[in-house]
Structure formats: structure tokens, C-alpha cells
Design an enzyme around this catalytic site. Sequence first.
Site: not given
Length: 290
Positions: A2-3
Site C-alpha cells: 500500500p502506498e
Amino acid sequence: MPELPEVETVRRGLHELIIGRVVKKVVHDTPKSFPNAAADVEQFLIGATITDVRRRAKVLLIDLSTDYTLVIHLKMTGQLVFRAKDVAFGAGHPNDSLIGELPDRSTRVTFDFADGSHLYFNDQRKFGWVKLLPTLEVPNIDFMQRVGPEPLEADFTPEQFRERFKRKAKSPIKAALLDQTVIAGVGNIYADESLWGAKIHPLRKVGVLTDKDFDRLYYELRDVMNLSIEKGGSTDRNYVNAEGKKGSYIDFARVFRREGKPCPRCGTIIVKFKAAGRGTHICPNCQKLM
DNA sequence: CACTTGACCTGTCCGC
DNA sequence: TGCGGACAGGTCAAGT
């Protein structure tokens, strides 16, 4: 995994789903995922009400009525999934879900709420963690002291963006973009996507980029991240939102994971190589090194 | 100090 | 089908 857009999507979901719930019980497997002292858990987490869900960079912050905060990093494969009481999974569950019955073999921490609902922290690779800290101490931890500004904040300007890269003159631009102390929240997907948008080769040195290059990169990065948040983030492998569902940004990606396919701008075949230690995708026609 | 590489883990995919 | 190796969206410690 996840960014910024994925973590923000999870944050929004949890904000809707868990505020006001009371923590009744917590179980965990490896202390690597949940390295908190049992006495602190008993005193500051059990019985606490969730008051807010915030985000800084790729870190989630779940505030508690005890003035403590659950600080959570999902790293590559972390998931935070809420389940209401007595939700049956299996036949008929939505096909945009990646996971079924919980807990499963990747579940590292289970939070049981007083109303019978649950929050599961799943993490296949065990890189992620959940740390319980006094809310007032959160800004003092090393990461928070060093992390750069939020790129989507309304008052973050192109001038500030350019200025943040000054000390990285000798770095390839992709390595600098991924450096969390320069700008917060950029990871491999949005680095590749924004560099393609700005027509900059990932290995170009920061020092040779022009003001116009930085301006384009600033707008492309913000556009790409805002679009991804709108699409619920990118599900390449593991990512799911707070309801266990996939995001769809990957369907809109222009270069990421599209090696061998045509560039949407010029039709040239997209190639993949290694840059800054990471798989990197470019259009060799749009993104020239020199 | 700045930049690069390896390590942390598990699972999956690809070639032999 | 089995096995070894490469690879995966992040970050930090250690190396140069």
C-alpha cells in the site's frame, strides 16, 4: 503493497466503520507484528473507545479515548479488514473481495469490539506492525520526525515540491521519489506512473531536471494519486480496503505492470527493468534518459 | 553526509 | 509434478 492512495482508502473506510466502537479483546500471533507490552494493552487498549482514524504518509493512526494511538504500517502485504457481527462468508460473497473467512493463516492481530464486530490485521509477509503509543508521542517517533510533506495537501506548492529535491541532486529521480524523507507516501506504482506522465526517465539525475520537469512531475503525481484514491487504490496482489475489497486503479495504469503492451500515448512497447532496486516500467520513447 | 545494497518474510510464478 | 530461483506495492541497517 500500500502506498498513499491505498492507505488513504483504508483510512476512509475505517473512519466510517470503527469510530465509536469499544475494544473488548485483542489477540495476536508473532510479537513482530504486535510488539506491545501486555500491561499497556490491558491499561490503554482494552476498554478504550476509538475516537478517530488518521493517516500520515503510509502510516495509519487509530486514536483511542485513553489518549493512546494504534500506529499501523501495512508495509508490503498488510491488510486491515473490518467485519461486522455474524457476517457469513463463502458462497455468494462479492467477487471483488480477495479474502474469505477471517481470521485466516495471515491474520496477525484480531481486535474484538464490544458490539461483536471485529478488525483483523492480516499480513502475509510479516513486515507490517501495530504499535500502541501515547498519542502525544506519535509526532516524536523517528519516522514522523524525518518524513517529508504530504503531496496532496492543498497548501503544498510546486515550489515546495522542487525545493524538497535539492539535496538529492545526485540521485536518480525515481530513488528520490521513493525516499519518504523527501515527499511522503510515494511508492513504486505512483513513482512509475507519475514519471511516465511527466515524460521523465526514472534514472535521470535530480540535478539535471529543469523547473518545468519538476512542475510536470508535481501535477502528474498529484493527479495520479487523486485518481487512484477515487478508484479505491491499486490491487496488484494483496491490497484490499477496510471491507476486504479490491481497488481498481490498476485498470487505469499507463505503465505499471504493462510491460509488453503499447504506451497509451505513442504506442511504443512498454519495457520493464530494475531502477533504484525496484521493478520499473517506462515507455522508452516518451521517457528518454538523455 | 549521500547513495546503494541486502535483509526482513511468505507466497507465487516461471523455467528446467 | 517437483524444484530452484526470481520476484512482489516498504523501510531500515549496513555497506561503499
